[in-house]
Write a protein that holds these residues in place. Structure first.
Motif, PDB file in Angstrom:
ATOM      1  N   LEU A 194      -1.571  -3.538 -11.348  1.00 35.03           N
ATOM      2  CA  LEU A 194      -1.217  -1.988 -11.630  1.00 35.03           C
ATOM      3  C   LEU A 194      -1.980  -1.845 -12.850  1.00 35.03           C
ATOM      4  CD1 LEU A 194       2.582  -1.696 -10.123  1.00 35.03           C
ATOM      5  CD2 LEU A 194      -0.486  -0.793  -9.268  1.00 35.03           C
ATOM      6  N   ILE A 195      -1.311  -2.779 -14.224  1.00 27.70           N
ATOM      7  CA  ILE A 195      -1.420  -2.383 -15.206  1.00 27.70           C
ATOM      8  C   ILE A 195      -3.411  -1.875 -15.016  1.00 27.70           C
ATOM      9  CG2 ILE A 195      -1.429  -2.920 -17.367  1.00 27.70           C
ATOM     10  CD1 ILE A 195       1.480  -3.830 -16.986  1.00 27.70           C
ATOM     11  N   VAL A 196      -4.158  -3.087 -14.874  1.00 25.66           N
ATOM     12  CA  VAL A 196      -5.165  -3.895 -14.668  1.00 25.66           C
ATOM     13  C   VAL A 196      -6.203  -2.133 -14.349  1.00 25.66           C
ATOM     14  CG1 VAL A 196      -6.806  -4.603 -14.189  1.00 25.66           C
ATOM     15  CG2 VAL A 196      -5.677  -6.190 -14.725  1.00 25.66           C
ATOM     16  N   SER A 197      -5.584  -1.953 -12.970  1.00 27.43           N
ATOM     17  CA  SER A 197      -6.125  -0.741 -12.050  1.00 27.43           C
ATOM     18  C   SER A 197      -6.074   0.762 -13.084  1.00 27.43           C
ATOM     19  CB  SER A 197      -5.735  -0.534 -11.379  1.00 27.43           C
ATOM     20  OG  SER A 197      -4.195  -0.495 -10.968  1.00 27.43           O
ATOM     21  N   GLY A 198      -4.552   0.033 -14.216  1.00 28.64           N
ATOM     22  CA  GLY A 198      -4.326   1.816 -15.148  1.00 28.64           C
ATOM     23  C   GLY A 198      -3.716   2.275 -14.366  1.00 28.64           C
ATOM     24  N   GLU A 199      -2.630   2.180 -12.623  1.00 26.42           N
ATOM     25  CA  GLU A 199      -1.677   2.703 -12.122  1.00 26.42           C
ATOM     26  C   GLU A 199      -0.149   2.461 -13.040  1.00 26.42           C
ATOM     27  OE1 GLU A 199      -2.024   2.547  -7.608  1.00 26.42           O
ATOM     28  OE2 GLU A 199      -2.944   0.646  -8.430  1.00 26.42           O
ATOM     29  N   LEU A 200      -0.418   1.661 -13.684  1.00 28.53           N
ATOM     30  CA  LEU A 200       0.998   1.304 -15.166  1.00 28.53           C
ATOM     31  C   LEU A 200       0.462   1.372 -16.201  1.00 28.53           C
ATOM     32  CD1 LEU A 200       4.033   1.002 -14.580  1.00 28.53           C
ATOM     33  CD2 LEU A 200       3.700  -1.030 -14.947  1.00 28.53           C
ATOM     34  N   GLU A 201       1.286   2.746 -16.919  1.00 27.17           N
ATOM     35  CA  GLU A 201       1.446   1.511 -18.182  1.00 27.17           C
ATOM     36  C   GLU A 201       2.251   0.862 -18.653  1.00 27.17           C
ATOM     37  OE1 GLU A 201      -0.509   1.878 -21.323  1.00 27.17           O
ATOM     38  OE2 GLU A 201      -1.374   3.050 -19.772  1.00 27.17           O
TER      39      GLU A 201
END
Length: 268
Positions: free
Chosen positions: A88-95
């Motif tokens: 999620l962090i890699v994809s930018g869906e989660l900060e």
């Protein structure tokens, strides 16, 4: 004297003991040599006993690897949430939270200033995360071609799963490559399934070297028109018989690509 003390310390070293234990575990008589056949009957009987002990030892070793596999399955469930958050962090869906962003060993004040300066950046996630990993992992770098890299830019995650539908007494796992929607193929997930076994050959127990892959299955990739990087078209001039003319023919040949990984050859 000093030499004896050094030798004693060397023997007590855990690495030395581990190496010695490994060598002892490998000790066996592989095939009956002529000298063995010439042994007295009572000695040959004892040699056979040693061979049977070796077989039982190998069976214990095979069971050890089976238990390790079960442990891998158990811990996969613990790794799962961490890998999901990573994706999620890699994809930018989660900060990530401020505590997750703390850089170990760096000056906290410097990190805080960098965080404030980067708050307004438009970049999401970590661009090129998996491409970078592929380039810096030797075995993957050897498989990956320049024309693969634009596709790998859309790779979002790589998972390992352990389905419970493998045949009895077999081991295995599935590699799952998760992609974002892209212009190259239709699938969102590409898989490769490995079937393994950890069973010594009773007639040749010394050949056992841990679990072995007995089969693997790839998946079908539905490529968009003109986007299949595993093939290339070559043009060749061909002389037409009896006419003295030439024509250009096209032939599709296999192209080196990481994505051939999903079309493995049949196991012998």
């Amino acid at each position: 004297d000093g030499e004896e003390i050094d030798n004693f310390n060397a023997i007590q070293d855990p690495n030395t003991l581990a190496a010695l234990q490994e060598k002892l575990g490998q000790m066996t008589i592989k095939k009956p040599e002529q000298d063995e056949l010439d042994l007295p009957p009572e000695v040959r009987r004892r040699v056979n006993a040693i061979k049977n002990i070796q077989l039982e030892t190998t069976k214990v070793e095979a069971d050890f690897f089976k238990q390790v596999h079960k442990l891998e399955i158990e811990y996969a469930a613990k790794y799962g949430p961490l890998y999901k958050r990573r994706a999620l962090i890699v994809s930018g869906e989660l900060e990530p939270s401020p505590s997750e962003c703390a850089a170990h060993g760096e000056d906290n004040e410097k990190s805080d200033n960098e965080t404030q300066e980067n708050d307004n950046e438009a970049t999401k996630g970590i661009p090129g995360f998996w491409v970078t990993i592929f380039k810096n992992t030797e075995i993957l770098a050897e498989m990956t071609q320049p024309h693969d890299e634009p596709i790998l830019e859309s790779l979002r995650d790589i998972n390992v799963s352990f389905p419970d539908n493998f045949p009895d007494n077999s081991m295995g796992f599935v590699l799952e490559f998760v992609f974002a929607e892209n212009e190259f193929f239709e699938e969102k997930v590409l898989t490769k399934t490995y079937h393994m076994k950890s069973e010594p050959d009773e007639f040749d127990p010394v050949a056992f070297d841990g679990p072995e892959i007995i089969g693997c299955t790839g998946c079908t990739i539905n490529w968009m028109k003109g986007k299949n990087v595993t093939q290339k078209i070559v043009k060749k001039k061909q002389r037409m018989r009896g006419k003295g003319q030439t024509r250009v023919i096209q032939k599709t040949i296999k192209e080196d690509s990481f994505f051939n990984f999903f079309s493995p050859p049949a196991m012998p």
